[in-house]
Design a protein around this motif. Structure first.
Motif, PDB file in Angstrom:
ATOM      1  N   VAL A  11       1.121  -1.379   0.260  1.00 56.42           N
ATOM      2  CA  VAL A  11      -0.058  -0.141  -0.121  1.00 56.42           C
ATOM      3  C   VAL A  11       0.839   0.731  -0.111  1.00 56.42           C
ATOM      4  O   VAL A  11       0.683   2.033  -0.576  1.00 56.42           O
ATOM      5  CB  VAL A  11      -0.958  -0.129   1.201  1.00 56.42           C
ATOM      6  N   THR A  14       2.694   1.603  -3.423  1.00 58.60           N
ATOM      7  CA  THR A  14       2.038   1.783  -4.695  1.00 58.60           C
ATOM      8  C   THR A  14       1.330   3.080  -4.252  1.00 58.60           C
ATOM      9  O   THR A  14       1.802   4.431  -5.825  1.00 58.60           O
ATOM     10  CB  THR A  14       0.151   1.422  -4.737  1.00 58.60           C
ATOM     11  N   VAL A  18       2.696   6.024  -6.946  1.00 62.60           N
ATOM     12  CA  VAL A  18       1.483   7.657  -8.236  1.00 62.60           C
ATOM     13  C   VAL A  18       1.851   8.567  -7.542  1.00 62.60           C
ATOM     14  O   VAL A  18       2.066   9.324  -8.379  1.00 62.60           O
ATOM     15  CB  VAL A  18       0.133   6.750  -6.743  1.00 62.60           C
ATOM     16  N   ALA A  66       4.120   1.462  -9.162  1.00 61.53           N
ATOM     17  CA  ALA A  66       2.611   1.083  -9.012  1.00 61.53           C
ATOM     18  C   ALA A  66       2.540   0.476  -9.672  1.00 61.53           C
ATOM     19  O   ALA A  66       0.713  -0.416  -8.957  1.00 61.53           O
ATOM     20  CB  ALA A  66       1.978   2.228  -9.463  1.00 61.53           C
ATOM     21  N   GLY A  67       2.300   0.018 -10.731  1.00 60.09           N
ATOM     22  CA  GLY A  67       1.723  -1.643 -11.804  1.00 60.09           C
ATOM     23  C   GLY A  67       1.817  -2.999 -10.793  1.00 60.09           C
ATOM     24  O   GLY A  67       0.730  -3.002 -10.526  1.00 60.09           O
ATOM     25  N   CYS A  70       0.330  -2.696  -7.015  1.00 65.04           N
ATOM     26  CA  CYS A  70      -1.209  -3.332  -7.320  1.00 65.04           C
ATOM     27  C   CYS A  70      -2.025  -4.168  -8.006  1.00 65.04           C
ATOM     28  O   CYS A  70      -2.901  -5.187  -7.256  1.00 65.04           O
ATOM     29  CB  CYS A  70      -1.940  -2.129  -8.492  1.00 65.04           C
ATOM     30  N   LEU A  73      -0.918  -6.555  -4.739  1.00 63.63           N
ATOM     31  CA  LEU A  73      -2.797  -6.551  -3.678  1.00 63.63           C
ATOM     32  C   LEU A  73      -3.496  -7.115  -4.481  1.00 63.63           C
ATOM     33  O   LEU A  73      -4.273  -8.014  -3.484  1.00 63.63           O
ATOM     34  CB  LEU A  73      -2.591  -4.815  -4.271  1.00 63.63           C
ATOM     35  N   ALA A  74      -3.610  -6.967  -5.387  1.00 64.50           N
ATOM     36  CA  ALA A  74      -4.835  -7.445  -6.014  1.00 64.50           C
ATOM     37  C   ALA A  74      -5.118  -9.340  -6.503  1.00 64.50           C
ATOM     38  O   ALA A  74      -5.688 -10.247  -6.478  1.00 64.50           O
ATOM     39  CB  ALA A  74      -5.324  -6.992  -7.415  1.00 64.50           C
TER      40      ALA A  74
END
Length: 109
Positions: A11, A14, A18, A66-67, A70, A73-74
Motif C-alpha cells: 500500500v 503504491t 503514484v 505502482a502497477g 497494485c 495487492l490484487a
C-alpha cells in the motif's frame, strides 16, 4: 516478512509511486525540472534537480512500481517472484536518481 507487513508495504509503495508519477508528469507537462523534496528524495537529494530525460525515466519506473504493487495487492502474481521485480524497479530508480548530475539550489552557475 509476514503477510500483513507485506500488504502494508504494498500500500505504501503504491501510494509513493503514484505520487512520484503525478509529480514527474506535472514536471514534464510544465517543461520544468523535477526537484526532489524530502518525501521523494530524502536528506541527500532534497533540492536537487533532474533533467527531462531523467524525469522521463523516473516516470516510467514509478508507473511500473505502482502497477506491480497494485497487481500484487490484487493477487494477480505470486508474491515471491513479483517481489523481486518490484525490488529491482526500486533499485533501478535509486541508481537513476543517484547517478544524475548534481544540479541544485547550491550550485553557483
Amino acid at each position: 516478512m509476514n503477510r500483513e507487513t507485506f500488504l502494508v508495504f504494498l500500500v505504501v509503495a503504491t501510494a509513493w509511486a503514484v505520487g512520484i508519477s503525478i509529480k514527474a508528469l506535472r514536471c514534464l507537462t510544465a517543461n520544468k525540472p523535477y526537484v526532489f523534496g524530502m518525501w521523494d528524495g530524502g536528506m541527500l537529494r532534497k533540492g536537487k534537480e533532474l533533467g527531462r530525460g531523467r524525469t522521463q525515466v523516473k516516470l516510467v519506473i514509478a508507473v511500473l512500481i505502482a502497477g506491480f504493487a497494485c497487481a500484487l495487492l490484487a493477487g494477480v502474481r505470486m508474491p515471491h517472484e513479483a517481489t523481486y521485480v518490484l525490488w529491482g524497479l526500486v533499485i533501478a530508480s535509486l541508481v537513476s536518481d543517484l547517478t544524475a548530475p548534481e544540479k541544485g539550489f547550491d550550485d553557483r552557475q
